[in-house]
Scaffold this motif. Structure first.
Motif, PDB file in Angstrom:
ATOM      1  N   PRO A 107      36.989   6.442 114.307  1.00  0.00           N
ATOM      2  CA  PRO A 107      36.150   7.383 113.562  1.00  0.00           C
ATOM      3  C   PRO A 107      34.725   7.430 114.080  1.00  0.00           C
ATOM      4  O   PRO A 107      34.094   8.487 114.062  1.00  0.00           O
ATOM      5  CB  PRO A 107      36.193   6.835 112.139  1.00  0.00           C
ATOM      6  CG  PRO A 107      37.460   6.079 112.062  1.00  0.00           C
ATOM      7  CD  PRO A 107      37.695   5.515 113.414  1.00  0.00           C
ATOM      8  N   VAL A 108      34.235   6.287 114.572  1.00  0.00           N
ATOM      9  CA  VAL A 108      32.862   6.266 115.086  1.00  0.00           C
ATOM     10  C   VAL A 108      32.734   7.219 116.265  1.00  0.00           C
ATOM     11  O   VAL A 108      31.763   7.971 116.386  1.00  0.00           O
ATOM     12  CB  VAL A 108      32.472   4.836 115.509  1.00  0.00           C
ATOM     13  CG1 VAL A 108      31.085   4.837 116.108  1.00  0.00           C
ATOM     14  CG2 VAL A 108      32.540   3.907 114.310  1.00  0.00           C
ATOM     15  N   VAL A 109      33.764   7.202 117.124  1.00  0.00           N
ATOM     16  CA  VAL A 109      33.759   8.115 118.272  1.00  0.00           C
ATOM     17  C   VAL A 109      33.733   9.553 117.773  1.00  0.00           C
ATOM     18  O   VAL A 109      32.959  10.390 118.260  1.00  0.00           O
ATOM     19  CB  VAL A 109      34.997   7.868 119.152  1.00  0.00           C
ATOM     20  CG1 VAL A 109      35.046   8.881 120.281  1.00  0.00           C
ATOM     21  CG2 VAL A 109      34.974   6.449 119.697  1.00  0.00           C
ATOM     22  N   ALA A 110      34.576   9.846 116.779  1.00  0.00           N
ATOM     23  CA  ALA A 110      34.628  11.195 116.225  1.00  0.00           C
ATOM     24  C   ALA A 110      33.249  11.618 115.719  1.00  0.00           C
ATOM     25  O   ALA A 110      32.774  12.721 116.019  1.00  0.00           O
ATOM     26  CB  ALA A 110      35.641  11.249 115.094  1.00  0.00           C
ATOM     27  N   GLY A 111      32.608  10.725 114.980  1.00  0.00           N
ATOM     28  CA  GLY A 111      31.288  11.037 114.449  1.00  0.00           C
ATOM     29  C   GLY A 111      30.286  11.294 115.573  1.00  0.00           C
ATOM     30  O   GLY A 111      29.535  12.274 115.554  1.00  0.00           O
ATOM     31  N   THR A 112      30.335  10.435 116.574  1.00  0.00           N
ATOM     32  CA  THR A 112      29.414  10.570 117.699  1.00  0.00           C
ATOM     33  C   THR A 112      29.612  11.905 118.419  1.00  0.00           C
ATOM     34  O   THR A 112      28.651  12.565 118.810  1.00  0.00           O
ATOM     35  CB  THR A 112      29.622   9.410 118.700  1.00  0.00           C
ATOM     36  OG1 THR A 112      29.730   8.202 117.954  1.00  0.00           O
ATOM     37  CG2 THR A 112      28.466   9.307 119.656  1.00  0.00           C
ATOM     38  N   VAL A 113      30.889  12.300 118.571  1.00  0.00           N
ATOM     39  CA  VAL A 113      31.180  13.568 119.232  1.00  0.00           C
ATOM     40  C   VAL A 113      30.484  14.710 118.495  1.00  0.00           C
ATOM     41  O   VAL A 113      29.848  15.568 119.107  1.00  0.00           O
ATOM     42  CB  VAL A 113      32.706  13.817 119.279  1.00  0.00           C
ATOM     43  CG1 VAL A 113      33.003  15.268 119.643  1.00  0.00           C
ATOM     44  CG2 VAL A 113      33.343  12.866 120.267  1.00  0.00           C
ATOM     45  N   VAL A 115      27.878  14.520 116.553  1.00  0.00           N
ATOM     46  CA  VAL A 115      26.433  14.411 116.728  1.00  0.00           C
ATOM     47  C   VAL A 115      26.022  14.997 118.074  1.00  0.00           C
ATOM     48  O   VAL A 115      25.099  15.813 118.171  1.00  0.00           O
ATOM     49  CB  VAL A 115      25.979  12.929 116.624  1.00  0.00           C
ATOM     50  CG1 VAL A 115      24.510  12.796 117.042  1.00  0.00           C
ATOM     51  CG2 VAL A 115      26.146  12.421 115.197  1.00  0.00           C
ATOM     52  N   LEU A 116      26.750  14.622 119.126  1.00  0.00           N
ATOM     53  CA  LEU A 116      26.418  15.114 120.462  1.00  0.00           C
ATOM     54  C   LEU A 116      26.593  16.627 120.550  1.00  0.00           C
ATOM     55  O   LEU A 116      25.823  17.321 121.198  1.00  0.00           O
ATOM     56  CB  LEU A 116      27.291  14.424 121.510  1.00  0.00           C
ATOM     57  CG  LEU A 116      26.976  12.950 121.741  1.00  0.00           C
ATOM     58  CD1 LEU A 116      27.954  12.351 122.738  1.00  0.00           C
ATOM     59  CD2 LEU A 116      25.547  12.771 122.229  1.00  0.00           C
ATOM     60  N   LEU A 117      27.619  17.117 119.866  1.00  0.00           N
ATOM     61  CA  LEU A 117      27.938  18.549 119.926  1.00  0.00           C
ATOM     62  C   LEU A 117      26.848  19.386 119.267  1.00  0.00           C
ATOM     63  O   LEU A 117      26.456  20.441 119.773  1.00  0.00           O
ATOM     64  CB  LEU A 117      29.283  18.771 119.208  1.00  0.00           C
ATOM     65  CG  LEU A 117      30.164  19.908 119.696  1.00  0.00           C
ATOM     66  CD1 LEU A 117      30.445  19.768 121.174  1.00  0.00           C
ATOM     67  CD2 LEU A 117      31.465  19.910 118.913  1.00  0.00           C
ATOM     68  N   SER A 215      29.487   8.046 108.437  1.00  0.00           N
ATOM     69  CA  SER A 215      28.295   7.213 108.598  1.00  0.00           C
ATOM     70  C   SER A 215      27.459   7.690 109.782  1.00  0.00           C
ATOM     71  O   SER A 215      26.238   7.805 109.686  1.00  0.00           O
ATOM     72  CB  SER A 215      28.730   5.762 108.797  1.00  0.00           C
ATOM     73  OG  SER A 215      27.636   4.977 109.146  1.00  0.00           O
ATOM     74  N   VAL A 216      28.125   8.005 110.889  1.00  0.00           N
ATOM     75  CA  VAL A 216      27.392   8.425 112.083  1.00  0.00           C
ATOM     76  C   VAL A 216      26.674   9.753 111.851  1.00  0.00           C
ATOM     77  O   VAL A 216      25.502   9.905 112.194  1.00  0.00           O
ATOM     78  CB  VAL A 216      28.340   8.524 113.299  1.00  0.00           C
ATOM     79  CG1 VAL A 216      27.593   9.066 114.505  1.00  0.00           C
ATOM     80  CG2 VAL A 216      28.933   7.162 113.609  1.00  0.00           C
ATOM     81  N   VAL A 217      27.368  10.744 111.279  1.00  0.00           N
ATOM     82  CA  VAL A 217      26.752  12.071 111.154  1.00  0.00           C
ATOM     83  C   VAL A 217      25.816  12.179 109.954  1.00  0.00           C
ATOM     84  O   VAL A 217      25.042  13.124 109.870  1.00  0.00           O
ATOM     85  CB  VAL A 217      27.810  13.202 111.036  1.00  0.00           C
ATOM     86  CG1 VAL A 217      28.578  13.341 112.322  1.00  0.00           C
ATOM     87  CG2 VAL A 217      28.745  12.963 109.877  1.00  0.00           C
ATOM     88  N   SER A 218      25.875  11.225 109.022  1.00  0.00           N
ATOM     89  CA  SER A 218      25.095  11.386 107.789  1.00  0.00           C
ATOM     90  C   SER A 218      23.608  11.126 108.000  1.00  0.00           C
ATOM     91  O   SER A 218      22.757  11.740 107.354  1.00  0.00           O
ATOM     92  CB  SER A 218      25.619  10.454 106.705  1.00  0.00           C
ATOM     93  OG  SER A 218      25.174   9.134 106.950  1.00  0.00           O
ATOM     94  N   GLY A 219      23.287  10.186 108.875  1.00  0.00           N
ATOM     95  CA  GLY A 219      21.893   9.841 109.056  1.00  0.00           C
ATOM     96  C   GLY A 219      21.345   8.963 107.943  1.00  0.00           C
ATOM     97  O   GLY A 219      20.160   8.647 107.920  1.00  0.00           O
ATOM     98  N   HIS A 220      22.174   8.602 107.014  1.00  0.00           N
ATOM     99  CA  HIS A 220      21.807   7.699 105.915  1.00  0.00           C
ATOM    100  C   HIS A 220      20.538   8.134 105.174  1.00  0.00           C
ATOM    101  O   HIS A 220      19.605   7.378 105.031  1.00  0.00           O
ATOM    102  CB  HIS A 220      21.606   6.264 106.439  1.00  0.00           C
ATOM    103  CG  HIS A 220      22.874   5.657 106.960  1.00  0.00           C
ATOM    104  ND1 HIS A 220      23.638   4.790 106.218  1.00  0.00           N
ATOM    105  CD2 HIS A 220      23.524   5.826 108.125  1.00  0.00           C
ATOM    106  CE1 HIS A 220      24.691   4.444 106.929  1.00  0.00           C
ATOM    107  NE2 HIS A 220      24.652   5.051 108.086  1.00  0.00           N
ATOM    108  N   ILE A 221      20.477   9.352 104.760  1.00  0.00           N
ATOM    109  CA  ILE A 221      19.313   9.823 104.017  1.00  0.00           C
ATOM    110  C   ILE A 221      19.591   9.609 102.526  1.00  0.00           C
ATOM    111  O   ILE A 221      20.471  10.250 101.953  1.00  0.00           O
ATOM    112  CB  ILE A 221      19.038  11.317 104.296  1.00  0.00           C
ATOM    113  CG1 ILE A 221      18.918  11.530 105.817  1.00  0.00           C
ATOM    114  CG2 ILE A 221      17.769  11.765 103.575  1.00  0.00           C
ATOM    115  CD1 ILE A 221      18.955  12.964 106.227  1.00  0.00           C
ATOM    116  N   ARG A 222      18.821   8.723 101.933  1.00  0.00           N
ATOM    117  CA  ARG A 222      19.065   8.363 100.536  1.00  0.00           C
ATOM    118  C   ARG A 222      18.925   9.579  99.639  1.00  0.00           C
ATOM    119  O   ARG A 222      18.028  10.384  99.792  1.00  0.00           O
ATOM    120  CB  ARG A 222      18.083   7.274 100.087  1.00  0.00           C
ATOM    121  CG  ARG A 222      18.408   5.919 100.690  1.00  0.00           C
ATOM    122  CD  ARG A 222      18.280   4.833  99.661  1.00  0.00           C
ATOM    123  NE  ARG A 222      19.546   4.565  99.021  1.00  0.00           N
ATOM    124  CZ  ARG A 222      19.797   3.435  98.371  1.00  0.00           C
ATOM    125  NH1 ARG A 222      18.891   2.512  98.270  1.00  0.00           N
ATOM    126  NH2 ARG A 222      20.951   3.244  97.815  1.00  0.00           N
TER     127      ARG A 222
END
Lengths: 282, 348
Positions: A107-113, A115-117, A215-222
């Motif tokens: 899933p991390v790879v998926a999220g990163t993809v 983000v990069l896209l 988690s990767v695409v969210s950016g953790h914005i509270r």
């Protein structure tokens, strides 16, 4: 003869023992730990933890994602299963392999993809910027990532059952003058409805629990991009163990409800019933 | 409605299922497509229905080329081999389906639908099962529901794919007589596929015999049975004995040949055209040994072996059997009452 019997019996005993050990070690104890820790400071504290503003926000965001993702993946799943099982075409095997991609890719790879896209320098970043929509580190990005992670569930449930049923019923419908949409609504869907429902339950469970890609695409914005699993992580990192386990217990409860649903569906599924009652002919 | 197939071919990958087939079916006729499995008969049926598209050639219904038409516009009733009943619907709803999916303008009113469905169910003698589900019915009942459902749209052509294929022998015989009777009542042009020659010969007006995607012979049951045009047809329609005899210059056939005289001739003989005698004579010249006797049935079946070790089969009446006191391992002499020969037999 007797020795053989004893051997067979002890062999069975060992197998059962190994299975039980695994179950206890990896399922029962962790589940117990979650609830034990969640309630370790009393019910009042537990209730306080799961009704905090951040937690409620996380629950709502998770539900919002679910409401968007579930219908899309249901439609995609039906379309995909229909296409794969009712038509002959080149590249069917390839499509089936691609369908499993979310299961095999981390899933991390998926999220990163994603983000990069969609990031400013990404392949689609320019278009997105021109249209002035925020995708990454915002709701749309989280929906996209969740769709990617959960898209095979419905299709994977439907394909085997639709394959088993074959096309004869649909062909019969066609010969009786039914249009394609009538065949879909009146013949195909009623016959797969329990499998479809089950696929949707699985899809929802995964959707709610997805961590890595989101988690990767969210950016953790509270207060903006925190879902239930991310909230658990945040609380855990803040050393608020009781709070983390409290929110985690919500996920466990959702998981358990899905399991109960599953059992209930299995009981009602006419496919199962069909095999039980089926006595004549064939 | 008449059906005409012109030069129809169909390949699945490299397998030629139907190889340049042309024939026509008259209005109101009941035609059987008969052949071993893989002979292309079901493919032809599906091409007529439109469920399969022919690679080449055309299908013409009552003078109208429907090759490019959607199956739902052809007005064809189709009965599937495994019935293909909608298992989530009652028998009533199954039969009503074709009426309910009609466009609103053409759709009959609810009372009309009810009347027509119940009429059809009583035609197939199943009105008492209207509210049962398919899985609660026996094979024969399911088959009749499938037939009623196909007839509900008042098709001008009825196609049946192995209609009795998955039924047990007794129900099968009953149902095929019933189908014949039904056809005589409603007179819809019908084509059914079967691999059972008895079924084809008993039920149909005409038979199309197929082998390896090609038509071997078309004709009435009498024609194909009594004047088969190819060894395949002869062999497919019943048991066969093959003799390598010789034909002398005066046309006489010699079964125990003197290799120097005449030309070799392959002779095909049905088991009931073989006579058995205890003594050698001009009419019974072929010596053979009895291997096995089966007396159960209307005829006594006797398996024999000739001097070269070729197996032979003879059917004689029970009276004759008792008269001759035949026993296993007995030496007898066979005669041929009537036979068939074919010109140009490749590899048979």
């Amino acid at each position: 003869m007797k020795l053989k019997k004893i051997f067979m019996f002890s062999f069975r005993f060992i197998l059962v023992f190994i299975a039980l050990c695994f179950l206890v070690l990896f399922l029962v104890i962790p589940l117990f730990v979650v609830f034990y820790n969640a309630f370790s400071k009393g019910i009042g504290m537990y209730w306080g933890n799961i009704t905090r503003e951040e937690t409620i926000e996380a629950i709502f965001l998770t539900l919002k994602i679910l409401i968007v993702v579930l219908p899309l993946n249901t439609i995609f799943g039906i379309a995909c299963a229909w296409y794969i099982t009712k038509y002959k075409f080149r590249g069917k095997k390839l499509l089936l392999t691609f369908l499993d991609l979310p299961f095999t890719v981390s899933p991390v790879v998926a999220g990163t993809v994603f983000v990069l896209l969609f990031s400013v320098n990404g392949l689609l970043g320019g278009i997105v910027e021109k249209m002035n929509i925020q995708i990454i580190f915002a709701f749309p990005g989280m929906v996209l990532a969740t769709i990617f992670i959960t898209f095979p569930f419905v299709a994977r449930e439907l394909i085997p059952i639709m394959e088993e049923q074959g096309q004869e019923m649909e062909e019969a419908g066609r010969m009786l003058g039914a249009r394609t949409w009538q065949i879909l609504l009146k013949i195909t869907l009623p016959n797969i409805r329990w499998a479809l429902f089950y696929g949707m339950v699985l899809c929802s469970a995964r959707c709610v629990g997805e961590f890595g890609a989101v988690s990767v695409v969210s950016g953790h914005i509270r207060g903006k991009t925190i879902t239930i699993p991310l909230e658990v992580e945040i609380l855990y990192n803040e050393y608020n163990l009781v709070g983390a386990f409290g929110v985690a217990s919500l996920l466990c409860i959702i998981g358990l409800i899905s399991l109960i649903f599953r059992k209930w569906i299995e009981k009602r599924d006419p496919q199962n019933l069909y095999r039980q009652i089926h006595r004549y002919g064939d | 409605m008449s059906i005409e197939l012109i030069d129809v071919s169909k390949k699945f990958g490299t397998f030629v299922a139907v190889d340049n087939v042309s024939f026509s079916i008259n209005r109101g006729e009941l035609l059987a497509l008969l052949g071993p499995s893989g002979s292309g008969k079901t493919t032809i049926l599906r091409i007529i229905a439109g469920l399969e598209k022919a690679d080449t050639g055309s299908v013409i219904l009552e003078g109208r080329d429907v090759s490019r038409e959607d199956p739902r516009d052809r007005g064809i009733g189709f009965v599937f081999q495994h019935y293909a009943l909608f298992r989530h619907m009652t028998v009533f709803e199954n039969v009503a389906f074709g009426l309910r999916v009609k466009p609103r303008k053409l759709r009959p009113s609810e009372p009309e639908i009810k009347k027509r469905v119940m009429d059809l169910l009583s035609l197939v003698q199943l009105d008492f099962l209207a509210h049962h589900y398919p899985m609660q019915l026996s094979g024969g009942q399911r088959q009749r529901v499938a037939l009623a459902r196909a007839l509900a749209i008042q098709p001008s052509i009825l196609l049946l794919d192995e209609p009795f294929g998955s039924l047990d022998a007794r129900v099968r015989k009953e149902l095929r007589r019933w189908l014949r009777k039904l056809h005589d009542e409603i007179h819809v042009t019908s084509v059914f596929v079967t691999h059972d020659q008895e079924e084809a010969l008993e039920v149909s007006d005409r038979v199309v015999i197929m082998n390896q995607g090609k038509i071997e012979q078309i004709g009435t049951p009498e024609e194909v049975y009594f004047s088969p045009q190819t060894p395949f047809v002869f062999q497919f329609l019943g048991d066969v004995n093959l003799f390598h005899a010789r034909e002398l210059s005066n046309g006489e056939i010699v079964f125990i040949p003197d290799e120097s005289k005449g030309v070799e001739k392959k002779i095909f003989v049905r088991p009931n055209q073989i006579s058995i005698s205890l003594t050698h004579s001009r009419n019974n010249p072929i010596p053979a040994t009895i291997q096995y006797i089966n007396t159960a049935g209307p005829m006594v079946k006797i398996e024999l072996m000739d001097k070269k070790g070729n197996p032979l089969l003879a059917f004689i009446s029970i009276d004759e059997y008792h008269e001759l006191h035949l026993k296993k391992n007995m030496e007898v002499f066979l005669g041929v009452k009537s036979h068939h020969t074919f010109e140009n037999i490749p590899n048979f």
